[in-house]
Design a protein around this motif. Structure first.
Motif, PDB file in Angstrom:
ATOM      1  N   GLU A  75       0.812  -1.232   0.000  1.00 21.99           N
ATOM      2  CA  GLU A  75       0.000   0.000   0.000  1.00 21.99           C
ATOM      3  C   GLU A  75       0.841   1.276   0.000  1.00 21.99           C
ATOM      4  OE1 GLU A  75      -1.243  -2.359   2.369  1.00 21.99           O
ATOM      5  OE2 GLU A  75      -3.179  -2.840   1.468  1.00 21.99           O
ATOM      6  N   GLU A  76       2.058   1.196   0.527  1.00 17.01           N
ATOM      7  CA  GLU A  76       2.899   2.389   0.624  1.00 17.01           C
ATOM      8  C   GLU A  76       3.506   2.780  -0.721  1.00 17.01           C
ATOM      9  OE1 GLU A  76       3.245   4.410   3.242  1.00 17.01           O
ATOM     10  OE2 GLU A  76       1.685   3.108   4.049  1.00 17.01           O
ATOM     11  N   CYS A  77       3.476   1.814  -1.645  1.00 17.87           N
ATOM     12  CA  CYS A  77       4.185   2.051  -2.898  1.00 17.87           C
ATOM     13  C   CYS A  77       3.200   2.533  -3.962  1.00 17.87           C
ATOM     14  CB  CYS A  77       4.890   0.758  -3.278  1.00 17.87           C
ATOM     15  SG  CYS A  77       4.778   0.265  -4.941  1.00 17.87           S
ATOM     16  N   LEU A  78       3.592   3.550  -4.700  1.00 24.88           N
ATOM     17  CA  LEU A  78       2.652   4.188  -5.627  1.00 24.88           C
ATOM     18  C   LEU A  78       3.015   3.974  -7.097  1.00 24.88           C
ATOM     19  CD1 LEU A  78       2.390   7.581  -3.715  1.00 24.88           C
ATOM     20  CD2 LEU A  78       0.738   5.728  -3.678  1.00 24.88           C
ATOM     21  N   ILE A  79       4.134   3.294  -7.360  1.00 18.35           N
ATOM     22  CA  ILE A  79       4.572   3.216  -8.754  1.00 18.35           C
ATOM     23  C   ILE A  79       3.654   2.362  -9.623  1.00 18.35           C
ATOM     24  CG2 ILE A  79       7.019   3.845  -8.530  1.00 18.35           C
ATOM     25  CD1 ILE A  79       7.701   0.929  -8.218  1.00 18.35           C
ATOM     26  N   SER A  80       2.882   1.451  -8.982  1.00 21.16           N
ATOM     27  CA  SER A  80       1.939   0.663  -9.797  1.00 21.16           C
ATOM     28  C   SER A  80       0.844   1.588 -10.330  1.00 21.16           C
ATOM     29  CB  SER A  80       1.331  -0.473  -8.971  1.00 21.16           C
ATOM     30  OG  SER A  80       0.626   0.059  -7.872  1.00 21.16           O
ATOM     31  N   ILE A  81       0.464   2.589  -9.518  1.00 19.83           N
ATOM     32  CA  ILE A  81      -0.556   3.538  -9.966  1.00 19.83           C
ATOM     33  C   ILE A  81       0.014   4.391 -11.108  1.00 19.83           C
ATOM     34  CG2 ILE A  81      -2.061   5.439  -9.260  1.00 19.83           C
ATOM     35  CD1 ILE A  81      -1.885   4.368  -6.408  1.00 19.83           C
ATOM     36  N   ASP A  82       1.259   4.817 -10.932  1.00 16.31           N
ATOM     37  CA  ASP A  82       1.900   5.601 -11.993  1.00 16.31           C
ATOM     38  C   ASP A  82       1.943   4.801 -13.293  1.00 16.31           C
ATOM     39  OD1 ASP A  82       2.308   7.719 -10.322  1.00 16.31           O
ATOM     40  OD2 ASP A  82       4.347   7.168  -9.780  1.00 16.31           O
ATOM     41  N   LEU A  83       2.300   3.513 -13.168  1.00 15.06           N
ATOM     42  CA  LEU A  83       2.385   2.663 -14.362  1.00 15.06           C
ATOM     43  C   LEU A  83       1.006   2.516 -15.008  1.00 15.06           C
ATOM     44  CD1 LEU A  83       3.882   0.763 -16.266  1.00 15.06           C
ATOM     45  CD2 LEU A  83       3.638  -1.063 -14.586  1.00 15.06           C
ATOM     46  N   ALA A  84      -0.015   2.273 -14.162  1.00 12.99           N
ATOM     47  CA  ALA A  84      -1.380   2.103 -14.689  1.00 12.99           C
ATOM     48  C   ALA A  84      -1.844   3.375 -15.418  1.00 12.99           C
ATOM     49  CB  ALA A  84      -2.344   1.761 -13.556  1.00 12.99           C
ATOM     50  N   LEU A  85      -1.533   4.520 -14.833  1.00 13.70           N
ATOM     51  CA  LEU A  85      -1.952   5.786 -15.462  1.00 13.70           C
ATOM     52  C   LEU A  85      -1.163   6.039 -16.741  1.00 13.70           C
ATOM     53  CD1 LEU A  85      -2.352   8.028 -12.300  1.00 13.70           C
ATOM     54  CD2 LEU A  85      -4.141   6.989 -13.676  1.00 13.70           C
ATOM     55  N   TYR A  86       0.092   5.616 -16.734  1.00 11.58           N
ATOM     56  CA  TYR A  86       0.907   5.758 -17.944  1.00 11.58           C
ATOM     57  C   TYR A  86       0.280   4.945 -19.080  1.00 11.58           C
ATOM     58  CZ  TYR A  86       5.053   5.765 -20.931  1.00 11.58           C
ATOM     59  OH  TYR A  86       5.920   5.926 -21.987  1.00 11.58           O
ATOM     60  N   LEU A  87      -0.144   3.715 -18.738  1.00 12.66           N
ATOM     61  CA  LEU A  87      -0.769   2.857 -19.745  1.00 12.66           C
ATOM     62  C   LEU A  87      -2.086   3.473 -20.222  1.00 12.66           C
ATOM     63  CD1 LEU A  87      -0.144  -0.562 -17.971  1.00 12.66           C
ATOM     64  CD2 LEU A  87       0.984   0.258 -20.038  1.00 12.66           C
ATOM     65  N   GLU A  88      -2.826   4.036 -19.285  1.00 14.45           N
ATOM     66  CA  GLU A  88      -4.095   4.677 -19.630  1.00 14.45           C
ATOM     67  C   GLU A  88      -3.864   5.856 -20.588  1.00 14.45           C
ATOM     68  OE1 GLU A  88      -7.024   6.035 -16.451  1.00 14.45           O
ATOM     69  OE2 GLU A  88      -6.374   7.887 -17.407  1.00 14.45           O
ATOM     70  N   GLU A  89      -2.839   6.642 -20.276  1.00 11.75           N
ATOM     71  CA  GLU A  89      -2.528   7.786 -21.147  1.00 11.75           C
ATOM     72  C   GLU A  89      -2.129   7.302 -22.532  1.00 11.75           C
ATOM     73  OE1 GLU A  89       0.480  10.013 -19.076  1.00 11.75           O
ATOM     74  OE2 GLU A  89      -0.888  10.360 -17.399  1.00 11.75           O
ATOM     75  N   TYR A  90      -1.500   6.138 -22.581  1.00  8.51           N
ATOM     76  CA  TYR A  90      -1.079   5.572 -23.859  1.00  8.51           C
ATOM     77  C   TYR A  90      -2.288   5.138 -24.688  1.00  8.51           C
ATOM     78  CZ  TYR A  90       1.906   2.922 -27.049  1.00  8.51           C
ATOM     79  OH  TYR A  90       2.562   2.468 -28.147  1.00  8.51           O
ATOM     80  N   GLY A  91      -3.386   4.824 -24.010  1.00 10.48           N
ATOM     81  CA  GLY A  91      -4.605   4.442 -24.726  1.00 10.48           C
ATOM     82  C   GLY A  91      -5.236   3.142 -24.254  1.00 10.48           C
ATOM     83  N   PHE A  92      -4.589   2.446 -23.350  1.00  8.25           N
ATOM     84  CA  PHE A  92      -5.179   1.206 -22.824  1.00  8.25           C
ATOM     85  C   PHE A  92      -6.391   1.569 -21.976  1.00  8.25           C
ATOM     86  CE2 PHE A  92      -0.917  -0.070 -23.860  1.00  8.25           C
ATOM     87  CZ  PHE A  92      -1.081  -1.351 -24.365  1.00  8.25           C
TER      88      PHE A  92
END
Lengths: 146, 185
Positions: free
Chosen positions: B142-159
């Motif tokens: 829960e303390e780590c946020l990079i999975s959210i960053d990765l998910a948002l990066y993918l979303e911005e890419y179009g996924f």
């Protein structure tokens, strides 16, 4: 060359070096404010709503202070302001390191490979702080003898 | 004994500082007005619910995505029960956002390593995937946020079917679900 001339040259070199450095590093941030804001966001200290405000103003402050250092305008104030900014940078870096954040520093470059937060960056900032304080003391001393 | 007291003119310094800061602000206002890369002065953000907390993620550029179909959704959190259902279903790709060193020590069986600081690796991987691909990004806990960053990066890419598993690796291994170690998925 007497010691006073040597000292003046040393002050001039430090001023020129730091002034040019700050002017140079501000350019990339001025051109890409969004990228710089994202780097500040990664430090996770500032409220999100304020990121853009800081990302827009800080680079211009760096540029203006770089120019005042180069041309010797209001040296006492410029050196003091720059010292304040560098101290804030040092606190941010140490805070990021102590929280184990492996993030882009945003110190000299906005490129992904432009250096990450590390103790090396802190040392660089401490050296720059020594430079700006040196300029400040010199400006004070000059004022005193004049 | 003489003590030299250097008088520091505090008021002139404050005034001059205000002048220098004002000049910087005016230049920033002017340049941001004419710049092709202008940004809004107040940061726009998206609120994301993750691990019981509400995170604010800044939004830049033209990232306004319209979601009209219910099978299309913004990147969102997924809990352990649902993530295991997806895992068993076998259609989702799991991306491990932690460092490759951590990945080698242990990861969700079948997950691919996409360390968050290796954008090149992530980019080359996602170019091979269809934008409809169901993806789960995870990191430590829960303390780590990079999975959210990765998910948002993918979303911005179009996924458009991306999840972030906030419980991450610690939650998964704590539940005794399938894991692997080493360099391979």
């Amino acid at each position: 060359m007497n010691s006073r001339t040597g000292f003046s040259i040393a002050v001039y070199v430090v001023r020129l070096f730091l002034g040019t450095l700050f002017l140079y590093v501000s350019i990339d941030k001025i051109i890409n404010p969004a990228k710089f804001a994202e780097i500040i966001y990664n430090y996770r200290i500032l409220p999100v709503g304020m990121l853009n405000l800081v990302a827009l103003i800080i680079p211009w402050l760096e540029a203006v202070l770089g120019i005042t250092l180069i041309f010797g305008i209001w040296l006492e104030t410029s050196a003091l302001l720059l010292s304040g900014i560098i101290i804030v940078f040092i606190v941010l870096l140490i805070s990021a390191i102590s929280r184990g954040l492996d993030i882009q520093c945003g110190c000299f470059s906005l490129d992904a490979d432009g250096g990450r937060v590390s103790w090396m960056r802190v040392i660089e900032d401490v050296l720059m702080l020594a430079g700006t304080l040196f300029i400040w003391f010199q400006a004070l001393f000059k004022k005193k003898i004049s | 004994m003489y003590i030299h007291v250097v008088k520091i003119g505090v008021i002139p310094i404050v005034l001059k500082s205000l002048v220098l800061i004002s000049i910087s602000i005016l230049l920033a206002i002017f340049f941001n007005f004419i710049s092709p890369n202008k940004i809004s002065w107040i940061t726009k953000y998206r609120s994301i619910s993750a691990g019981g907390r509400l995170l604010k993620k800044p939004v830049y550029g033209n990232q306004v995505i319209e979601y009209s179909d219910i099978s299309i959704h913004p990147a969102e959190e997924i809990n352990l029960i649902d993530v295991y259902k997806l895992y068993k279903g076998g259609r989702a790709i799991f991306l491990d956002a932690r460092s490759f060193e951590d990945y080698k020590k242990g990861h969700i069986q079948g997950a691919l390593s996409t360390p968050s600081d290796e954008l090149g690796l992530i980019d080359s991987l996602i170019k091979e995937l269809d934008l409809s691909q169901k993806i789960v990004a995870y990191c430590d806990d829960e303390e780590c946020l990079i999975s959210i960053d990765l998910a948002l990066y993918l979303e911005e890419y179009g996924f458009y079917d991306v999840y972030f598993f906030v419980g991450g690796w610690s939650n998964w291994i704590g539940s005794g679900y399938p894991v692997s170690s080493g360099e391979k998925p």
